[in-house]
Design an enzyme around this catalytic site. Sequence first.
Site, PDB file in Angstrom:
ATOM      1  N   TYR A  33       0.717  -1.068   0.065  1.00  0.00           N
ATOM      2  CA  TYR A  33      -0.199  -0.206   0.190  1.00  0.00           C
ATOM      3  C   TYR A  33       0.790   1.272   0.048  1.00  0.00           C
ATOM      4  CZ  TYR A  33       0.694   0.836   5.009  1.00  0.00           C
ATOM      5  OH  TYR A  33       1.604   1.402   6.225  1.00  0.00           O
ATOM      6  N   LYS A 147       6.508  -2.189   1.801  1.00  0.00           N
ATOM      7  CA  LYS A 147       5.167  -1.591   2.277  1.00  0.00           C
ATOM      8  C   LYS A 147       4.210  -2.343   2.451  1.00  0.00           C
ATOM      9  CE  LYS A 147       3.138   3.245   3.284  1.00  0.00           C
ATOM     10  NZ  LYS A 147       3.183   3.106   4.761  1.00  0.00           N
ATOM     11  N   GLU A 179      11.950   2.233  14.320  1.00  0.00           N
ATOM     12  CA  GLU A 179      10.937   3.358  13.762  1.00  0.00           C
ATOM     13  C   GLU A 179       9.847   3.460  14.561  1.00  0.00           C
ATOM     14  OE1 GLU A 179       9.782   2.653   9.627  1.00  0.00           O
ATOM     15  OE2 GLU A 179      10.156   0.333  10.080  1.00  0.00           O
ATOM     16  N   LEU A 203      11.065   1.210   6.819  1.00  0.00           N
ATOM     17  CA  LEU A 203      10.460   1.594   5.531  1.00  0.00           C
ATOM     18  C   LEU A 203      11.305   3.028   5.479  1.00  0.00           C
ATOM     19  CD1 LEU A 203       8.262   1.188   3.844  1.00  0.00           C
ATOM     20  CD2 LEU A 203       7.056   3.116   4.849  1.00  0.00           C
TER      21      LEU A 203
END
Length: 284
Positions: A33, A147, A179, A203
């Site tokens: 996505y 992702k 993260e 990411l």
Amino acid sequence: MSRIVYVNGDYLPEEDARISVFDRGFLFADGVYEVSSVLNGRLIDNEGHLVRLRRSLNELNMPAPASDADIEEIQNELIKRNNVEEGGVYLQVTRGAADRDFLYPKNAKPSLVLFTQARSVIDNPKAKTGMSVILLEDIRWRRRDIKTVGLLAQSMAKQAAFEAGADDAWMHQDGFITEGSSNNAYIVKDGTIITRHLSNDILHGITRKAVLALAKETGMPIEERAFTPDEAKDADEAFVTSASTFVMPVVKIDGSDIGTGTPGPIATRLRTLYIEEALNSIKD
Ligand code: PDD
């Protein structure tokens, strides 16, 4: 109010949109996505999101459902049909529907779903007060550079943060912060911006790339390296970046105030610079 959403070629009221129970996104989280932000009815940094979408698809040997130009046309059509001034467009591609089997199906047609979410991004009240985060072990898989829609670990982290009275969670692995649950994490120490280097552990944020470029242009020193939870608690400032929050100050980590416990000058300046550049990019 009902939105118009896009599902595999059709624009439909959200209550009429359908996906197969055999869709591999549903059965295996076999999908990827992107979330692109919208300001003044225009997409921000969308090219970067479409490039990363293509990379995620390639990493999973998933066929692209449409060209980048066609996808952007759908994004813009949804913004128009739903009168979105500010917010985001979510887009998801899955490998499509096929009888349940761990092997990739040979002839499945990828599913493409898009919808909009209207909300204020610039006037987010958290930008003034800053966010609090808790630290949690990163229990995700090892291809966080892709992702995927496999977001249960992030959802668990965000829920745990909410239940602890915090806004979000920063995850750590082997003694270093990776993260945030849905954002990239940064600290500032003695004027230097520190954020984890790119690898499969995080990411590769599109907002991260833009914000680091702005910091560099402005002459702010940057170190791309892993940092520890102790360094984070001892930092002068902390912040996160993502398409849905832009630059958002973090003022508390596991209950300890960061710096003065208020949004720091570097995070605040980067937020202003990012918004200025975003608005400039959509000036006709
Ligand atoms: N999340 N890291 C993770 C784990 C993320 O989920 C995101 C984005 C980011 C920031 O990437 P970008 O700057 O390209 O948005 C970093 C989106 C916004 C979401 O899941 O809603």
